[in-house]
Design an enzyme around this catalytic site. Structure first.
Site, PDB file in Angstrom:
ATOM      1  N   GLY A 146      -5.365   6.967  14.016  1.00 14.78           N
ATOM      2  CA  GLY A 146      -5.510   8.369  13.603  1.00 14.78           C
ATOM      3  C   GLY A 146      -6.756   8.497  12.731  1.00 14.78           C
ATOM      4  O   GLY A 146      -7.161   7.520  12.098  1.00 14.78           O
ATOM      5  N   ASP A 147      -7.347   9.699  12.693  1.00 12.85           N
ATOM      6  CA  ASP A 147      -8.610   9.814  11.939  1.00 12.85           C
ATOM      7  C   ASP A 147      -8.381   9.944  10.430  1.00 12.85           C
ATOM      8  O   ASP A 147      -9.327  10.140   9.675  1.00 12.85           O
ATOM      9  CB  ASP A 147      -9.457  10.980  12.473  1.00 12.85           C
ATOM     10  CG  ASP A 147      -8.745  12.312  12.338  1.00 12.85           C
ATOM     11  OD1 ASP A 147      -7.627  12.344  11.788  1.00 12.85           O
ATOM     12  OD2 ASP A 147      -9.312  13.330  12.790  1.00 12.85           O
ATOM     13  N   ASP A 148      -7.129   9.801   9.992  1.00 11.76           N
ATOM     14  CA  ASP A 148      -6.842   9.931   8.550  1.00 11.76           C
ATOM     15  C   ASP A 148      -7.390   8.771   7.730  1.00 11.76           C
ATOM     16  O   ASP A 148      -7.502   8.855   6.517  1.00 11.76           O
ATOM     17  CB  ASP A 148      -5.316  10.025   8.325  1.00 11.76           C
ATOM     18  CG  ASP A 148      -4.575   8.861   8.952  1.00 11.76           C
ATOM     19  OD1 ASP A 148      -4.916   8.500  10.095  1.00 11.76           O
ATOM     20  OD2 ASP A 148      -3.658   8.317   8.316  1.00 11.76           O
TER      21      ASP A 148
ATOM     22  N   GLN B  37      -7.686   3.435   2.986  1.00  6.58           N
ATOM     23  CA  GLN B  37      -7.849   2.781   4.293  1.00  6.58           C
ATOM     24  C   GLN B  37      -9.312   2.747   4.766  1.00  6.58           C
ATOM     25  O   GLN B  37      -9.624   2.113   5.764  1.00  6.58           O
ATOM     26  CB  GLN B  37      -7.022   3.522   5.343  1.00  6.58           C
ATOM     27  CG  GLN B  37      -5.533   3.409   5.130  1.00  6.58           C
ATOM     28  CD  GLN B  37      -4.798   3.869   6.372  1.00  6.58           C
ATOM     29  OE1 GLN B  37      -4.609   3.122   7.309  1.00  6.58           O
ATOM     30  NE2 GLN B  37      -4.397   5.118   6.379  1.00  6.58           N
TER      31      GLN B  37
ATOM     32  N   ASP C 198      -4.192   0.459 -35.174  1.00 10.74           N
ATOM     33  CA  ASP C 198      -3.065  -0.221 -34.504  1.00 10.74           C
ATOM     34  C   ASP C 198      -2.238  -0.966 -35.547  1.00 10.74           C
ATOM     35  O   ASP C 198      -2.269  -2.197 -35.616  1.00 10.74           O
ATOM     36  CB  ASP C 198      -3.664  -1.173 -33.450  1.00 10.74           C
ATOM     37  CG  ASP C 198      -2.600  -1.912 -32.661  1.00 10.74           C
ATOM     38  OD1 ASP C 198      -1.438  -1.468 -32.649  1.00 10.74           O
ATOM     39  OD2 ASP C 198      -2.943  -2.958 -32.063  1.00 10.74           O
TER      40      ASP C 198
ATOM     41  N   TYR D  11      -7.877  -6.012  10.219  1.00 11.36           N
ATOM     42  CA  TYR D  11      -7.740  -6.268  11.655  1.00 11.36           C
ATOM     43  C   TYR D  11      -8.355  -7.587  12.115  1.00 11.36           C
ATOM     44  O   TYR D  11      -8.412  -7.844  13.323  1.00 11.36           O
ATOM     45  CB  TYR D  11      -8.413  -5.115  12.436  1.00 11.36           C
ATOM     46  CG  TYR D  11      -7.594  -3.838  12.447  1.00 11.36           C
ATOM     47  CD1 TYR D  11      -7.289  -3.174  11.265  1.00 11.36           C
ATOM     48  CD2 TYR D  11      -7.147  -3.293  13.645  1.00 11.36           C
ATOM     49  CE1 TYR D  11      -6.550  -2.003  11.267  1.00 11.36           C
ATOM     50  CE2 TYR D  11      -6.394  -2.114  13.666  1.00 11.36           C
ATOM     51  CZ  TYR D  11      -6.102  -1.489  12.471  1.00 11.36           C
ATOM     52  OH  TYR D  11      -5.365  -0.342  12.480  1.00 11.36           O
TER      53      TYR D  11
ATOM     54  N   TYR E 226       0.807  -1.228   0.000  1.00 10.60           N
ATOM     55  CA  TYR E 226       0.000   0.000   0.000  1.00 10.60           C
ATOM     56  C   TYR E 226       0.838   1.274   0.000  1.00 10.60           C
ATOM     57  O   TYR E 226       0.328   2.353  -0.264  1.00 10.60           O
ATOM     58  CB  TYR E 226      -0.995   0.015   1.174  1.00 10.60           C
ATOM     59  CG  TYR E 226      -0.381   0.281   2.534  1.00 10.60           C
ATOM     60  CD1 TYR E 226      -0.318   1.583   3.032  1.00 10.60           C
ATOM     61  CD2 TYR E 226       0.127  -0.742   3.312  1.00 10.60           C
ATOM     62  CE1 TYR E 226       0.246   1.838   4.278  1.00 10.60           C
ATOM     63  CE2 TYR E 226       0.693  -0.499   4.540  1.00 10.60           C
ATOM     64  CZ  TYR E 226       0.739   0.785   5.018  1.00 10.60           C
ATOM     65  OH  TYR E 226       1.312   1.039   6.245  1.00 10.60           O
TER      66      TYR E 226
HETATM   67  C1  SPV Z   1      -1.953  -4.289 -27.321  1.00 10.41           C
HETATM   68  O1  SPV Z   1      -2.457  -4.014 -26.221  1.00 10.41           O
HETATM   69  O2  SPV Z   1      -1.727  -3.449 -28.171  1.00 10.41           O
HETATM   70  C2  SPV Z   1      -1.577  -5.661 -27.620  1.00 10.41           C
HETATM   71  C3  SPV Z   1      -2.297  -6.760 -26.986  1.00 10.41           C
HETATM   72  O3  SPV Z   1      -0.728  -5.860 -28.444  1.00 10.41           O
HETATM   73  S1  SPV Z   1      -3.572  -7.237 -28.079  1.00 10.41           S
HETATM   74  O4  SPV Z   1      -4.371  -6.068 -28.404  1.00 10.41           O
HETATM   75  O5  SPV Z   1      -4.347  -8.247 -27.423  1.00 10.41           O
HETATM   76  O6  SPV Z   1      -2.935  -7.766 -29.303  1.00 10.41           O
HETATM   77 MG    MG Z   2      -0.138  -4.183 -29.527  1.00 10.91          MG
END
Ligand code: SPV
Ligand code: MG
Length: 435
Positions: free
Chosen positions: A93-95, A101, A207, A78, A46
């Site tokens: 503490g009251d944080d 938390q 992509d 706890y 954490y």
């Molecule tokens: C990406 O996140 O760009 C990857 C993983 O290459 S996937 O999209 O599953 O191919």
């Molecule tokens: Mg990729």
């Protein structure tokens, strides 16, 4: 004579300051004080890895005036100390009324209600010097030389680490800071994945390795500027071997922990298209050459080149995937990522099992986007070291934004969208505080 009351408090800090001493003093005034010292794993989960080990911190706390007993506390919750010790009072503490938390406090109140114990909270006093030390420790964690090696360290320590995708500073912060409490444990992501799909999509581009390395570097820097967790870059095909060696050096120098490159050539399409898009796998020989050249260019033993195998994506079968995996590791890859677009995880799981039969050391990575039913615990059982949630922030953020835009258009005003989908303006103004 009335029996002396018992008191419990827990301590995670490795820097005890006046504020802690004051709370310990007040707690001891209520009765016999037992302090639970949180283990190193809990503190790291954490906050950060503690400077002193749990044993040393237990000795320090035991020597403090007012502390009658010290116990090791294995969970941030706890449940164990309260059910075993049943103290009359828990002091804090009251944080902890806000932030990560808060669920710990709620669970503590429910536990106290089981036997009639009481929570006593004192105002948390900020100590300027301590806050400065903590801020310095956090800032240190973002320094490239300290960040780079942390992925390897975490894998060694935990066996399995999880990474969430980050495609800008804001999603970097979500990945860095999101924490939940489950069964008495704080859960956070261990690192981040800078996905080619999400980085391209954020820029309104497909992509297909169109977003160039300079632009990818801008994204990486933007995220690194505001975070400290280790980063894995989706390096697509890695480009030409002659270019890849330079890419590797740059990434290593700026503190990225690993690059994953996929064994494809020509125009790269996203793997999840599978054979619907024309995609060509690289030869084992070529790809091994690229890995070996990248490995040779490295200047540290911390940075990892991980080879991504597209055999299952391209329907080449598990034998081809395994042959390639062993060849890539032999060529110098620190690990392999196996990918599939099938919903059923059996093929991926079979690969992991068979890979681990022969190789117990190489890092094994999965991206369970399609085969999303397997739990992290189960992946650990298959010998997986890194689970990457590759696109979930952009896939959840985009529909939310689109719904908001449509609602404003439909209503001719923002009131309905504001009420249904938007956080209060005050919250967005203070979401990123000035330092
Ligand atoms: C990406 O996140 O760009 C990857 C993983 O290459 S996937 O999209 O599953 O191919
Ligand atoms: Mg990729």
């Amino acid at each position: 004579m009335a029996e002396k009351k018992t008191v419990f408090m827990s301590i995670g800090t490795d820097v005890i300051h006046g504020g802690h001493m004051e709370i310990i003093h007040k707690a001891a005034e209520l009765g016999e004080l037992t302090v639970g010292v949180l283990t190193d794993e809990v503190v790291a989960s954490y906050k950060r890895h503690p400077l002193l080990t749990c044993e040393e911190r237990m000795k320090v706390v035991a020597g403090l005036k007012g502390v009658a007993n010290v116990i090791r506390q294995n969970e941030i919750g706890y449940a164990v100390p309260l059910r075993t010790l049943r103290p009359d009072y828990v002091v804090h503490g009251d944080d902890w009324r806000e932030g990560f938390q808060k669920p710990v406090r709620e669970e503590c109140l429910a536990l106290l209600a089981e036997y009639g114990g009481e929570l006593v909270e004192f105002p948390y006093s900020h100590n300027g010097e301590y806050d400065r030390l903590e801020a310095a420790a956090r800032a240190q964690a973002s320094i490239p030389d300290l960040r780079r090696g942390r992925l390897k360290q975490l894998i060694e320590r935990k066996g399995l680490v999880t990474c969430m995708e980050a495609h800008n500073g804001l999603t970097g912060l979500i990945t860095e800071k999101t924490a939940v409490m489950v069964n008495g444990e704080i859960r956070q992501f261990d690192g981040m994945w800078v996905s080619s799909l999400c980085d391209s999509t954020t820029k309104g581009k497909p992509d297909i390795e169109l977003v160039d390395f300079s632009s990818r570097m801008n994204t990486i820097n933007e995220i690194m500027d505001v975070t400290t967790k280790p980063m894995i870059l989706d390096g697509d095909t890695g480009g030409l071997t002659e270019h890849f060696v330079y890419t590797v050096r740059t990434l290593e120098r700026i503190g990225v922990s690993a690059v994953i490159i996929e064994d494809k050539v020509g125009l790269k399409r996203n793997s999840l298209f599978g054979t619907e898009a024309s995609q060509q796998q690289d030869s084992v020989e070529n790809f091994c050459h690229k890995i070996a050249a990248g490995k040779k260019a490295l200047r540290t033993s911390e940075f990892m080149i991980i080879a991504r195998i597209e055999s299952l994506i391209l329907d080449q079968g598990i034998e081809d995937a395994l042959n390639r995996a062993f060849a890539y590791v032999e060529a110098g890859a620190s690990g392999v990522m196996i990918h599939s677009r099938r919903k059923e995880p059996d093929e991926i799981c079979a690969f992991c099992r068979r890979f681990r039969e022969k190789d117990q050391n190489a890092v094994l990575v999965v991206v369970p986007t399609s085969f999303n039913s397997v739990t992290e615990e189960e992946w650990k059982g298959y010998g997986v070291n890194v689970v990457i949630y590759a696109n979930h922030l952009i896939r959840s953020g985009y529909p939310a934004m689109q719904k908001t835009a449509e609602t404003i258009l439909r209503c001719g005003r923002a009131k309905e969208a504001d009420e249904a989908y938007c956080m209060p303006i005050k919250e967005i103004l203070t979401l990123i505080p000035e330092e």
